[in-house]
Design a protein around this motif. Structure first.
Motif, short mmCIF file in Angstrom:
data_model
loop_
_atom_site.label_atom_id
_atom_site.label_comp_id
_atom_site.label_asym_id
_atom_site.label_seq_id
_atom_site.Cartn_x
_atom_site.Cartn_y
_atom_site.Cartn_z
N GLY A 51 -4.37 -5.44 7.23
CA GLY A 51 -4.70 -4.37 6.30
C GLY A 51 -3.51 -3.51 5.91
N THR A 52 -3.61 -2.89 4.74
CA THR A 52 -2.60 -1.95 4.25
C THR A 52 -3.34 -0.75 3.65
OG1 THR A 52 -0.63 -1.69 2.86
CG2 THR A 52 -2.39 -3.07 1.97
N GLN A 53 -2.86 0.45 3.96
CA GLN A 53 -3.54 1.67 3.53
C GLN A 53 -3.18 2.00 2.09
OE1 GLN A 53 -5.72 3.88 5.31
NE2 GLN A 53 -5.95 4.75 3.26
N VAL B 86 -8.49 1.16 3.41
CA VAL B 86 -7.60 0.11 3.94
C VAL B 86 -7.97 -1.18 3.22
CG1 VAL B 86 -6.85 -1.19 5.95
CG2 VAL B 86 -7.40 1.25 6.17
N TYR B 87 -6.98 -1.82 2.65
CA TYR B 87 -7.21 -3.05 1.90
C TYR B 87 -6.77 -4.26 2.73
CZ TYR B 87 -8.35 -0.55 -2.35
OH TYR B 87 -8.98 0.25 -3.29
N TYR B 88 -7.66 -5.26 2.81
CA TYR B 88 -7.42 -6.47 3.59
C TYR B 88 -7.44 -7.69 2.67
CZ TYR B 88 -9.00 -3.48 7.46
OH TYR B 88 -9.17 -2.46 8.38
N ARG C 290 -11.88 -4.03 0.98
CA ARG C 290 -11.42 -2.70 1.34
C ARG C 290 -12.47 -2.01 2.19
NH1 ARG C 290 -11.62 0.32 -4.59
NH2 ARG C 290 -13.90 0.37 -4.83
N GLY D 268 0.82 -1.20 0.00
CA GLY D 268 0.00 0.00 0.00
C GLY D 268 0.85 1.26 0.00
#
Length: 132
Positions: A125-127, A100-102, A43, A9
């Motif tokens: 998660g990653t932003q 935020v992607y999971y 997300r 991310g």
């Protein structure tokens, strides 16, 4: 049990690209081959619910993938079974992709789904921020 770990991310301008990665926290990769799991990307934008973006599973008939209408044609989900990783290539990013992607996984030989309640392994998660 294992955890999933997302990476990749960051901040990108509209129209740009990012490639997210999802891998297992267990370094003894042979123990948890993601090839036997359906894996999905979700997300969650500020103030909104979690949205299923894409998923993939390996069936006897081949690889199964699904995409949300909002990302179809722009995002591509793929997997590298040798490294037990799943990727989300995101192109033509828009400000509304900010979230935020999971990644999530569930052991199955059937089709995948973008329903979050179906998955039993999740990452932290990653932003992803799309902005000028």
């Amino acid at each position: 049990q294992f955890l999933l770990v997302e990476s990749g991310g960051g901040l990108v301008q509209p129209g740009g690209s990012l490639n997210l990665s999802c891998t297992t926290s267990d370094r003894t990769l042979a123990s948890y081959p993601l090839a036997s799991y359906a894996v999905a990307w979700f997300r969650q934008a500020p103030g909104k619910g979690r949205e299923g973006v894409a998923c993939t599973s390996i069936r006897s008939t081949g690889i199964n993938t699904k995409y949300a209408d909002s990302v179809n044609g722009r995002f591509t989900i793929s997997r590298d079974n040798a490294k037990t990783s799943v990727y989300l290539q995101m192109n033509s990013l828009k400000p509304e992709d900010t979230a935020v992607y999971y990644c999530a996984a569930r052991h199955t030989s059937g089709p995948c789904t973008t329903s979050e309640t179906w998955y039993d392994h999740w990452g932290q998660g990653t932003q992803v921020t799309v902005s000028t």
